[in-house]
Design a protein around this motif. Structure first.
Motif, PDB file in Angstrom:
ATOM      1  N   PRO A   1      48.018  45.312  44.729  1.00  0.00           N
ATOM      2  CA  PRO A   1      48.317  44.453  43.626  1.00  0.00           C
ATOM      3  C   PRO A   1      47.288  44.907  42.640  1.00  0.00           C
ATOM      4  CG  PRO A   1      49.342  43.761  45.233  1.00  0.00           C
ATOM      5  CD  PRO A   1      48.606  44.163  46.378  1.00  0.00           C
ATOM      6  N   GLY A   2      47.628  45.304  41.354  1.00  0.00           N
ATOM      7  CA  GLY A   2      47.051  45.205  40.269  1.00  0.00           C
ATOM      8  C   GLY A   2      46.069  46.812  40.098  1.00  0.00           C
ATOM      9  N   TRP A   3      46.133  48.152  41.229  1.00  0.00           N
ATOM     10  CA  TRP A   3      45.775  48.978  41.402  1.00  0.00           C
ATOM     11  C   TRP A   3      45.442  49.863  40.164  1.00  0.00           C
ATOM     12  CZ3 TRP A   3      46.195  54.513  40.821  1.00  0.00           C
ATOM     13  CH2 TRP A   3      45.007  54.836  40.825  1.00  0.00           C
TER      14      TRP A   3
ATOM     15  N   GLU B   1      47.590  38.959  35.775  1.00  0.00           N
ATOM     16  CA  GLU B   1      45.864  38.526  36.689  1.00  0.00           C
ATOM     17  C   GLU B   1      45.674  39.505  37.649  1.00  0.00           C
ATOM     18  OE1 GLU B   1      44.671  35.143  39.235  1.00  0.00           O
ATOM     19  OE2 GLU B   1      46.227  34.759  38.120  1.00  0.00           O
ATOM     20  N   ASN B   2      46.817  40.130  38.453  1.00  0.00           N
ATOM     21  CA  ASN B   2      46.865  40.980  38.870  1.00  0.00           C
ATOM     22  C   ASN B   2      45.880  42.456  38.711  1.00  0.00           C
ATOM     23  OD1 ASN B   2      47.339  39.486  41.663  1.00  0.00           O
ATOM     24  ND2 ASN B   2      49.048  40.019  41.451  1.00  0.00           N
ATOM     25  N   TYR B   3      47.022  42.728  37.171  1.00  0.00           N
ATOM     26  CA  TYR B   3      46.419  43.314  36.570  1.00  0.00           C
ATOM     27  C   TYR B   3      45.209  43.369  35.782  1.00  0.00           C
ATOM     28  CZ  TYR B   3      46.682  46.761  32.476  1.00  0.00           C
ATOM     29  OH  TYR B   3      46.762  47.628  31.831  1.00  0.00           O
ATOM     30  N   CYS B   4      44.533  42.298  35.657  1.00  0.00           N
ATOM     31  CA  CYS B   4      43.271  41.966  35.130  1.00  0.00           C
ATOM     32  C   CYS B   4      42.429  41.924  36.206  1.00  0.00           C
ATOM     33  CB  CYS B   4      42.809  40.420  34.749  1.00  0.00           C
ATOM     34  SG  CYS B   4      43.678  40.560  32.861  1.00  0.00           S
ATOM     35  N   MET B   5      42.369  41.249  37.898  1.00  0.00           N
ATOM     36  CA  MET B   5      41.082  42.020  38.539  1.00  0.00           C
ATOM     37  C   MET B   5      41.256  43.170  39.433  1.00  0.00           C
ATOM     38  SD  MET B   5      40.728  38.904  38.621  1.00  0.00           S
ATOM     39  CE  MET B   5      39.424  39.293  40.570  1.00  0.00           C
ATOM     40  N   GLY B   6      42.574  43.914  39.240  1.00  0.00           N
ATOM     41  CA  GLY B   6      42.650  44.871  39.306  1.00  0.00           C
ATOM     42  C   GLY B   6      41.277  45.600  38.376  1.00  0.00           C
ATOM     43  N   THR B   7      41.578  45.564  37.056  1.00  0.00           N
ATOM     44  CA  THR B   7      40.586  46.570  36.491  1.00  0.00           C
ATOM     45  C   THR B   7      38.674  45.877  36.962  1.00  0.00           C
ATOM     46  OG1 THR B   7      40.280  44.628  34.626  1.00  0.00           O
ATOM     47  CG2 THR B   7      41.727  46.094  34.412  1.00  0.00           C
ATOM     48  N   LYS B   8      38.916  44.457  37.818  1.00  0.00           N
ATOM     49  CA  LYS B   8      37.627  44.011  37.694  1.00  0.00           C
ATOM     50  C   LYS B   8      36.794  45.510  38.983  1.00  0.00           C
ATOM     51  CE  LYS B   8      35.305  40.654  39.165  1.00  0.00           C
ATOM     52  NZ  LYS B   8      33.746  40.739  38.168  1.00  0.00           N
ATOM     53  N   LYS B   9      38.191  45.338  40.208  1.00  0.00           N
ATOM     54  CA  LYS B   9      38.222  45.590  40.940  1.00  0.00           C
ATOM     55  C   LYS B   9      37.816  47.355  41.942  1.00  0.00           C
ATOM     56  CE  LYS B   9      41.371  43.023  43.589  1.00  0.00           C
ATOM     57  NZ  LYS B   9      42.052  42.385  44.847  1.00  0.00           N
ATOM     58  N   TYR B  10      38.497  47.710  40.615  1.00  0.00           N
ATOM     59  CA  TYR B  10      39.154  49.578  41.156  1.00  0.00           C
ATOM     60  C   TYR B  10      38.304  50.165  39.447  1.00  0.00           C
ATOM     61  CZ  TYR B  10      42.593  46.992  44.723  1.00  0.00           C
ATOM     62  OH  TYR B  10      43.303  46.892  45.119  1.00  0.00           O
ATOM     63  N   ILE B  11      38.549  49.314  38.700  1.00  0.00           N
ATOM     64  CA  ILE B  11      38.082  50.627  37.736  1.00  0.00           C
ATOM     65  C   ILE B  11      36.375  51.038  37.323  1.00  0.00           C
ATOM     66  CG2 ILE B  11      37.974  51.188  35.372  1.00  0.00           C
ATOM     67  CD1 ILE B  11      40.988  51.041  34.784  1.00  0.00           C
TER      68      ILE B  11
END
Length: 522
Positions: free
Chosen positions: A241-243, A442-452
């Motif tokens: 989720p959120g990648w 929320e997963n989208y925001c967390m994806g930017t934090k984790k993967y970008i």
């Protein structure tokens, strides 16, 4: 054939644009959900600093492939890179590679394109139109080819407000346009571009419409499908989720807002934001050839002159509005802040050009000038104003899409879903009605934090402490500013004195209702 995976068993697939955002997700999905696929041939452009093999090897190291790597450590053996250059005649393929592909390939996924909205017209035509024409020429040579799937965009015909699942007539003949521009220098083409674009906002949507026309011209000889996603963003479910791995489009704006850099943007809060997760687009794309073959097989491809078109959008079935995105994104970044934010996240959308320009001046340019001055005085290189220039350019390119809304029909998408078994509907899920937008954003925001940004959630307490510090600084500054304005401009006037007396008396008035004699004991 009992399932989508069965359809791909033993087949050879050709993918263009495999090193791009959507292409990587397509490669991962095919290898993980269709494990019996024979081989994926991917066209790769060698770079000066990296060989073709190095580019593919680095791509396979991505976190995107972690889930596949755990299940099948040798998955890379099925990926066969082919040296190619889309800007060259014949796609830059060697005669040996062209002959080999012609003899082996069963399915083509054409994902390669320039997605830059401000790409010069000549280059956009070469990458999005001429390269598509060359690939179709190669496809006509393929003895085993069963499907040609072209990735377009839902905004290819954005001058219409309602867009059906058909290919519309092109604004000009693609071949004649390419021939006409060949002899012109870049300055002449730049002068001519606005007249050619007409009602379309950029060269991307314009050339994508021309590419669809080129695809349709070959639909009498090939089994063609066109997939039209809207604004492609982070994954919904797969592989995580959120990648997300890039800052293109809304993702860059989202990160800038989370960092406290972006405070304002032109967008109609009431307009539908037609964003679509990348894994939804890929699920539909992968399922398309198998389900369409079953469906079209009943009609024996009797209507070849009209290729199957799939509008892959959310607005008509499960809409989310720009105002909702603003609220959920800001709420998430305040609960789970990014590291080392510039200011507190506090972005707002406005449809007013005048209001947006005012806030750009107050919230962007003035702070940027002051901070760059501080950097100069401390012996560092100023950079904040340059960052804001890039953000304003990116936001400007999105304004056309964030202040309007469209309606897309989705009959073919519904048909395709009905062709799938219950199991395939889960494995290749593209049912946008199942979205929970607050959870997804929320997963989208967390994806930017984790993967970008590659930030570790273990460092979240430090990020929250930094955010509290900035909040206290902001409150203190605002209070000092209020006191300064009061004492310099307001306090000396008689009106301010009378107003202060009135406020104090108003605050003390409730005390007059209490009789001191009733409070004191007898």
């Amino acid at each position: 054939m009992n399932s989508v995976a069965d359809y791909y068993a033993g087949k050879n697939v050709l993918i263009t644009g495999a090193t791009g955002f959507m292409g990587k997700v397509l490669v991962e999905k095919l290898l993980r959900s269709c494990p019996e696929v024979h081989a994926l041939y991917i066209l790769v452009r060698p770079k000066a600093s990296q060989s073709m093999q190095e580019r593919v090897k680095n791509m396979m190291k991505s976190k995107l492939f972690d889930r596949l790597r755990a299940a099948s450590p040798d998955f890379h053996r099925k990926v066969i890179p082919i040296s190619s250059e889309l800007m060259q005649s014949g796609l830059g393929l060697s005669p040996e590679d062209e002959d080999g592909l012609s003899a082996r390939i069963h399915v083509i996924f054409h994902c390669a394109a320039t997605i830059r909205f401000d790409e010069p017209l000549k280059r956009a035509l070469q990458l999005n139109v001429a390269a598509t024409k060359e690939l179709l020429r190669l496809a006509l040579r393929m003895q085993k080819l069963e499907a040609f799937v072209h990735i377009s965009t839902a905004y290819a015909h954005c001058h219409h407000r309602h867009i059906d699942e058909v290919i519309y007539p092109p604004p000009v003949d693609p071949g004649k346009l390419i021939s006409s521009l060949e002899w012109m220098d870049d300055s002449m083409v730049d002068d001519l571009t606005p007249h050619l674009l007409g009602e379309r906002p950029n060269t991307y949507t314009y050339t994508k419409a021309l590419a669809e026309s080129v695809v349709q011209q070959h639909s009498d000889k090939l089994n063609v499908a066109v997939v039209r996603p809207s604004i492609v963003v982070a994954s919904w479910q797969e592989p995580f989720p959120g990648w997300i791995d890039n800052l293109n489009g809304p993702s860059g704006i989202l990160v800038a807002a989370g960092k406290g850099l972006m405070r304002t943007m032109r967008a109609d809060n009431r307009a539908v934001a037609d964003i679509i997760p990348v894994d939804v687009v890929i699920n539909l794309t992968v399922a398309g050839p198998s389900a369409a073959r079953l469906y079209l097989g009943l009609r024996l491809f009797a209507n070849r002159e009209r290729p199957l078109v799939f509008n892959c959008t959310t607005g008509g079935l499960n809409p989310v509005r720009w105002g909702e995105i603003e609220y959920h994104v800001m709420s998430t970044f305040k609960r789970t802040p990014l590291e080392k934010v510039f200011r507190r996240p506090n972005a707002h959308f406005t449809s007013s050009h005048l209001a947006n320009q005012y806030w750009i001046l107050v919230s962007h340019k003035i702070p940027a000038v002051l901070f760059d001055l501080y950097l100069r005085l401390s012996g560092q290189k100023p950079r904040i104003m340059r960052i804001f220039h890039k953000l304003h350019k990116a936001a400007g390119l999105l304004e056309y899409f964030s202040n309007q809304e469209w309606q897309w029909s989705s009959d073919n998408v519904d048909m395709l879903m009905r062709q799938l078994s219950a199991e395939d509907q889960q494995v290749f899920n593209f049912d946008v009605c199942q979205f929970n937008w607050p959870e997804y954003l929320e997963n989208y925001c967390m994806g930017t934090k984790k993967y970008i940004l590659n930030e570790d959630l273990a460092d979240l307490p430090v990020a929250r402490q930094h955010l509290r510090k900035l909040r206290n600084i902001c409150y203190t500054f605002n209070m000092l500013l209020l006191v300064f304005v009061w004492h310099i401009f307001i306090a000396p006037s008689q009106i301010a004195h009378d107003l202060w007396s009135y406020v104090v008396s108003l605050c003390l008035k409730p005390l007059s209702y209490f009789d001191s004699s009733s409070i004191l004991p007898n």
